[in-house]
Scaffold this active site. Structure first.
Site, mmCIF file in Angstrom:
data_model
loop_
_atom_site.group_PDB
_atom_site.id
_atom_site.type_symbol
_atom_site.label_atom_id
_atom_site.label_comp_id
_atom_site.label_asym_id
_atom_site.label_seq_id
_atom_site.Cartn_x
_atom_site.Cartn_y
_atom_site.Cartn_z
ATOM 1 N N ASN A 1 0.857 -1.179 0.000
ATOM 2 C CA ASN A 1 0.000 0.000 0.000
ATOM 3 C C ASN A 1 0.899 1.237 0.000
ATOM 4 O OD1 ASN A 1 -1.751 2.221 1.018
ATOM 5 N ND2 ASN A 1 -3.260 0.570 1.150
ATOM 6 N N ALA A 2 0.584 2.202 -0.839
ATOM 7 C CA ALA A 2 1.434 3.386 -1.004
ATOM 8 C C ALA A 2 1.189 4.471 0.043
ATOM 9 C CB ALA A 2 1.220 3.976 -2.398
#
Length: 187
Positions: A52-53
């Site tokens: 997840n960024a």
């Protein structure tokens, strides 16, 4: 009869319950996701999936890099006035995908209570369109009188499942969070 009981047990066993909000008295921006993923629940952390960024973006914007211990990352956000929560307190979701959320079992968080306790929040940013839709459907009608003072902004999802944008494009869109915290500090 047995199949009904079995279905009820299965549905209850798949109930996903979210986290308490990450928020401080100086909160000016609220970032809302939908509901924690399985990895997030496993780690007991918002945006716990390593792909997840979110933390990579927060690292670029606020120094809250994924390499830091979780408590330090969250401290960086709280010190800058960024709060994090999810639209839903609980729902049945067999997997980690937002598309798996069973809307019929969705229970929203208590935003009336949150906005009363933290009146400095002026901008609500949605981490993806699903969070925005859930909020507008399940929350906004119940707190219509409070919504007048809030600004809303949908951002591209930081989920690894949303690959339509590059990291750089997502980071550029998420600059609004940093800008809003700077603007709030100038008032």
């Amino acid at each position: 009869m047995w199949s009904v009981q079995r279905w009820m047990w299965r549905a209850v066993s798949e109930l996903t319950t979210g986290f308490s909000p990450l928020v401080s008295p100086n909160a000016t921006v609220l970032v809302l996701g939908t509901l924690p993923s399985r990895k997030s629940l496993e780690f007991g952390q918002y945006y716990g999936h390593p792909q997840n960024a979110f933390w990579k973006i927060m690292g670029e914007l606020f120094g809250a890099h994924r390499e830091l211990p979780y408590e330090e990352r969250t401290s960086h956000l709280l010190a800058r006035g960024v709060a994090v929560w999810d639209v839903l307190a609980a729902s049945v979701r067999p997997g980690s995908m937002d598309a798996d959320i069973d809307i019929g079992t969705a229970k929203p968080n208590d935003f009336d209570r949150l906005f009363t306790a933290y009146p400095g929040i002026g901008l609500v940013c949605f981490n993806g369109r699903t969070a925005e839709r859930l909020y507008m459907t399940h929350v906004a009608p119940a707190i219509e009188n409070r919504s007048n003072r809030l600004r809303f902004h949908a951002l591209p999802s930081t989920s690894p499942a949303y690959a339509a944008m590059s990291f750089e494009e997502k980071l550029d869109a998420w600059q609004i969070v940093s800008q809003a915290t700077q603007n709030q500090g100038e008032r």
